[in-house]
Design a protein around this motif. Structure first.
Motif, PDB file in Angstrom:
ATOM      1  N   ILE A   1      44.908  47.154  90.372  1.00 52.02           N
ATOM      2  CA  ILE A   1      45.121  45.744  90.068  1.00 52.02           C
ATOM      3  C   ILE A   1      43.754  45.093  89.929  1.00 52.02           C
ATOM      4  O   ILE A   1      42.986  45.026  90.891  1.00 52.02           O
ATOM      5  N   VAL A   2      43.461  44.622  88.723  1.00 55.12           N
ATOM      6  CA  VAL A   2      42.133  44.071  88.443  1.00 55.12           C
ATOM      7  C   VAL A   2      42.088  42.554  88.570  1.00 55.12           C
ATOM      8  O   VAL A   2      41.011  41.970  88.647  1.00 55.12           O
ATOM      9  N   GLU A   3      43.253  41.919  88.590  1.00 59.27           N
ATOM     10  CA  GLU A   3      43.328  40.462  88.790  1.00 59.27           C
ATOM     11  C   GLU A   3      44.717  40.100  89.266  1.00 59.27           C
ATOM     12  O   GLU A   3      45.706  40.698  88.836  1.00 59.27           O
ATOM     13  N   MET A   4      44.798  39.132  90.171  1.00 59.13           N
ATOM     14  CA  MET A   4      46.098  38.675  90.669  1.00 59.13           C
ATOM     15  C   MET A   4      45.957  37.243  91.155  1.00 59.13           C
ATOM     16  O   MET A   4      45.051  36.913  91.928  1.00 59.13           O
ATOM     17  N   ASP A   5      46.843  36.371  90.686  1.00 56.55           N
ATOM     18  CA  ASP A   5      46.772  34.969  91.088  1.00 56.55           C
ATOM     19  C   ASP A   5      48.018  34.255  90.579  1.00 56.55           C
ATOM     20  O   ASP A   5      48.785  34.804  89.782  1.00 56.55           O
ATOM     21  N   HIS A   6      48.186  33.012  91.028  1.00 54.11           N
ATOM     22  CA  HIS A   6      49.178  32.148  90.410  1.00 54.11           C
ATOM     23  C   HIS A   6      48.817  31.997  88.938  1.00 54.11           C
ATOM     24  O   HIS A   6      47.626  31.908  88.585  1.00 54.11           O
ATOM     25  N   LEU A   7      49.803  31.951  88.080  1.00 55.26           N
ATOM     26  CA  LEU A   7      49.548  31.923  86.642  1.00 55.26           C
ATOM     27  C   LEU A   7      48.684  30.726  86.262  1.00 55.26           C
ATOM     28  O   LEU A   7      47.727  30.858  85.494  1.00 55.26           O
TER      29      LEU A   7
ATOM     30  N   ASN B   1      46.568  29.084  88.111  1.00 51.28           N
ATOM     31  CA  ASN B   1      45.210  29.300  88.608  1.00 51.28           C
ATOM     32  C   ASN B   1      44.440  30.261  87.716  1.00 51.28           C
ATOM     33  O   ASN B   1      43.245  30.087  87.470  1.00 51.28           O
ATOM     34  N   LEU B   2      45.140  31.282  87.247  1.00 51.10           N
ATOM     35  CA  LEU B   2      44.504  32.291  86.401  1.00 51.10           C
ATOM     36  C   LEU B   2      43.997  31.665  85.106  1.00 51.10           C
ATOM     37  O   LEU B   2      42.863  31.926  84.674  1.00 51.10           O
ATOM     38  N   LYS B   3      44.813  30.825  84.499  1.00 50.99           N
ATOM     39  CA  LYS B   3      44.408  30.183  83.247  1.00 50.99           C
ATOM     40  C   LYS B   3      43.303  29.160  83.468  1.00 50.99           C
ATOM     41  O   LYS B   3      42.508  28.881  82.566  1.00 50.99           O
ATOM     42  N   GLU B   4      43.240  28.600  84.666  1.00 48.67           N
ATOM     43  CA  GLU B   4      42.193  27.636  84.999  1.00 48.67           C
ATOM     44  C   GLU B   4      40.886  28.328  85.368  1.00 48.67           C
ATOM     45  O   GLU B   4      39.792  27.773  85.197  1.00 48.67           O
ATOM     46  N   LYS B   5      40.975  29.556  85.848  1.00 56.80           N
ATOM     47  CA  LYS B   5      39.819  30.269  86.398  1.00 56.80           C
ATOM     48  C   LYS B   5      38.845  30.751  85.324  1.00 56.80           C
ATOM     49  O   LYS B   5      37.629  30.792  85.547  1.00 56.80           O
ATOM     50  N   TYR B   6      39.377  31.151  84.140  1.00 53.79           N
ATOM     51  CA  TYR B   6      38.550  31.794  83.120  1.00 53.79           C
ATOM     52  C   TYR B   6      38.342  30.893  81.902  1.00 53.79           C
ATOM     53  O   TYR B   6      39.211  30.078  81.549  1.00 53.79           O
ATOM     54  N   VAL B   7      37.191  31.071  81.243  1.00 46.57           N
ATOM     55  CA  VAL B   7      36.896  30.375  79.992  1.00 46.57           C
ATOM     56  C   VAL B   7      36.294  31.375  79.001  1.00 46.57           C
ATOM     57  O   VAL B   7      35.848  32.468  79.375  1.00 46.57           O
ATOM     58  N   LEU B   8      36.280  30.995  77.728  1.00 46.31           N
ATOM     59  CA  LEU B   8      35.623  31.764  76.679  1.00 46.31           C
ATOM     60  C   LEU B   8      34.189  31.269  76.517  1.00 46.31           C
ATOM     61  O   LEU B   8      33.963  30.058  76.455  1.00 46.31           O
ATOM     62  N   CYS B   9      33.246  32.184  76.446  1.00 41.48           N
ATOM     63  CA  CYS B   9      31.852  31.839  76.224  1.00 41.48           C
ATOM     64  C   CYS B   9      31.334  32.552  74.979  1.00 41.48           C
ATOM     65  O   CYS B   9      31.473  33.781  74.870  1.00 41.48           O
TER      66      CYS B   9
ATOM     67  N   ILE C   1      58.756  34.658  91.343  1.00 34.64           N
ATOM     68  CA  ILE C   1      58.834  35.537  90.186  1.00 34.64           C
ATOM     69  C   ILE C   1      57.464  36.178  90.035  1.00 34.64           C
ATOM     70  O   ILE C   1      56.495  35.526  89.646  1.00 34.64           O
ATOM     71  N   PHE C   2      57.389  37.458  90.383  1.00 30.32           N
ATOM     72  CA  PHE C   2      56.131  38.197  90.407  1.00 30.32           C
ATOM     73  C   PHE C   2      56.094  39.123  89.208  1.00 30.32           C
ATOM     74  O   PHE C   2      56.958  39.988  89.059  1.00 30.32           O
ATOM     75  N   ALA C   3      55.103  38.929  88.329  1.00 30.85           N
ATOM     76  CA  ALA C   3      54.998  39.731  87.111  1.00 30.85           C
ATOM     77  C   ALA C   3      53.862  40.734  87.243  1.00 30.85           C
ATOM     78  O   ALA C   3      52.709  40.346  87.472  1.00 30.85           O
ATOM     79  N   LEU C   4      54.184  42.013  87.112  1.00 33.66           N
ATOM     80  CA  LEU C   4      53.183  43.075  87.098  1.00 33.66           C
ATOM     81  C   LEU C   4      52.964  43.475  85.651  1.00 33.66           C
ATOM     82  O   LEU C   4      53.862  44.008  85.002  1.00 33.66           O
TER      83      LEU C   4
ATOM     84  N   ILE D   1      53.516  34.330  89.976  1.00 32.41           N
ATOM     85  CA  ILE D   1      52.337  35.140  90.277  1.00 32.41           C
ATOM     86  C   ILE D   1      52.206  36.227  89.221  1.00 32.41           C
ATOM     87  O   ILE D   1      53.194  36.856  88.841  1.00 32.41           O
ATOM     88  N   VAL D   2      50.982  36.452  88.760  1.00 28.97           N
ATOM     89  CA  VAL D   2      50.713  37.506  87.784  1.00 28.97           C
ATOM     90  C   VAL D   2      49.692  38.471  88.366  1.00 28.97           C
ATOM     91  O   VAL D   2      48.663  38.052  88.902  1.00 28.97           O
ATOM     92  N   ALA D   3      49.994  39.758  88.289  1.00 27.77           N
ATOM     93  CA  ALA D   3      49.045  40.806  88.656  1.00 27.77           C
ATOM     94  C   ALA D   3      48.805  41.664  87.421  1.00 27.77           C
ATOM     95  O   ALA D   3      49.755  42.121  86.786  1.00 27.77           O
ATOM     96  N   VAL D   4      47.545  41.858  87.070  1.00 26.35           N
ATOM     97  CA  VAL D   4      47.180  42.671  85.903  1.00 26.35           C
ATOM     98  C   VAL D   4      46.715  44.031  86.395  1.00 26.35           C
ATOM     99  O   VAL D   4      45.778  44.132  87.187  1.00 26.35           O
ATOM    100  N   MET D   5      47.385  45.072  85.918  1.00 20.78           N
ATOM    101  CA  MET D   5      47.116  46.435  86.362  1.00 20.78           C
ATOM    102  C   MET D   5      46.548  47.254  85.205  1.00 20.78           C
ATOM    103  O   MET D   5      47.095  47.248  84.097  1.00 20.78           O
ATOM    104  N   VAL D   6      45.444  47.951  85.457  1.00 19.75           N
ATOM    105  CA  VAL D   6      44.810  48.799  84.453  1.00 19.75           C
ATOM    106  C   VAL D   6      44.353  50.086  85.135  1.00 19.75           C
ATOM    107  O   VAL D   6      43.699  50.047  86.178  1.00 19.75           O
ATOM    108  N   LYS D   7      44.726  51.216  84.570  1.00 15.29           N
ATOM    109  CA  LYS D   7      44.350  52.525  85.105  1.00 15.29           C
ATOM    110  C   LYS D   7      44.650  52.650  86.603  1.00 15.29           C
ATOM    111  O   LYS D   7      43.847  53.157  87.374  1.00 15.29           O
ATOM    112  N   GLY D   8      45.817  52.181  86.983  1.00 22.21           N
ATOM    113  CA  GLY D   8      46.276  52.358  88.356  1.00 22.21           C
ATOM    114  C   GLY D   8      45.762  51.343  89.354  1.00 22.21           C
ATOM    115  O   GLY D   8      46.166  51.365  90.516  1.00 22.21           O
TER     116      GLY D   8
END
Length: 260
Positions: free
Chosen positions: A194-200, A202-210, A30-33, A185-192
């Motif tokens: 893809i700025v990020e793409m990964d397993h969902l 993994n994506l939530k594990e990859k980033y943190v708030l600072c 299930i691939f989400a754009l 899999i999630v791919a985030v598209m902005v202004k044409g």
């Protein structure tokens, strides 16, 4: 691999709707754009399906497809039953009985005209026609448009069951909570782009708030500011200051803001 897109670009006059996009979709995935309005999601789908001619790029699709478009339009003055009958004559591998079973489950009256349907009922009718097609990959552009929460969950469960049975789903949605429920899999598209793409996960594990003192710059995406502090969404390896977990919707918003 059931779908491979390499270097896809498409412009309308002087605006680049899709800008050198590449990705692969595996069978049963299930691939989400995702992306804001105007990001290029629908244009990407239409280029893949041959409904728009790309300016450049290569598209390889290994299997048959079914398509639920963003604009849910059917013949307004036909009844639901007549729409199913017509679909069965013009669509390959169409299971008419399956369409009627889904419509019955959705409680859509077969004798009602399309023109009299609500937005949600129109989406459900179109979904029944699409899901009655036997395809290797299903393209669904906003498949829960106009649905109430209960019916939305029912449709999401149908999509999940498709993937359990080796079906592949390529879909777009503006409702991030539903993406978290079913996407692999999630791919985030902005202004044409893809700025990020990964397993969902993994994506939530990859980033943190600072949270850092106001004015301090971090290698990441500025999310918001308070009176004395700036809040960034950054990859863990670049984290500084006060660190907190980042939810998926915060990651998405930061990625979109960061490109704008």
């Amino acid at each position: 691999m059931i779908l491979k897109v390499e270097g896809l670009s498409k412009s309308y006059k002087h605006k680049k709707a899709v800008d050198n996009v590449s990705f692969e979709v595996e069978e049963g995935c299930i691939f989400a754009l995702l992306g804001p309005n105007g990001a290029g999601k629908t244009t990407t789908i239409k280029c893949i399906l041959g409904l728009r001619k790309p300016d450049s790029g290569k598209i390889t699709m290994n299997g048959s497809f079914a398509y639920l478009p963003e604009t849910k339009e059917l013949y307004r003055y036909l009844t639901i039953e007549k729409m199913v009958e017509i679909s069965s004559t013009i669509t390959d591998n169409f299971d008419k009985q399956r369409a009627y079973e889904i419509l019955d489950d959705f409680q859509i009256p077969l004798k009602e005209k399309v023109a009299n349907l609500s937005h949600g009922m129109l989406t459900q009718t179109y979904m029944a026609i699409v899901l009655a097609q036997k395809a290797e990959i299903y393209f669904m552009d906003e498949p829960t448009w106009g649905l109430d929460p209960i019916m939305r969950n029912k449709v999401l469960e149908m999509i999940r069951q498709l993937s359990y049975n080796s079906g592949t789903i390529f879909y777009t949605s503006h409702i991030l909570a539903e993406v978290e429920k079913i996407a692999d899999i999630v791919a985030v598209m902005v202004k044409g782009k893809i700025v990020e793409m990964d397993h969902l996960d993994n994506l939530k594990e990859k980033y943190v708030l600072c949270v850092v003192p106001k004015g301090k710059k971090l290698n990441g995406f500025h999310y918001k500011s308070t009176g004395a502090e700036d809040v960034y969404v950054v990859k863990k390896e670049f984290a500084e200051g006060s660190i907190e977990p980042a939810t998926f919707d915060v990651i998405f918003e930061a990625l979109v803001k960061g490109v704008r």
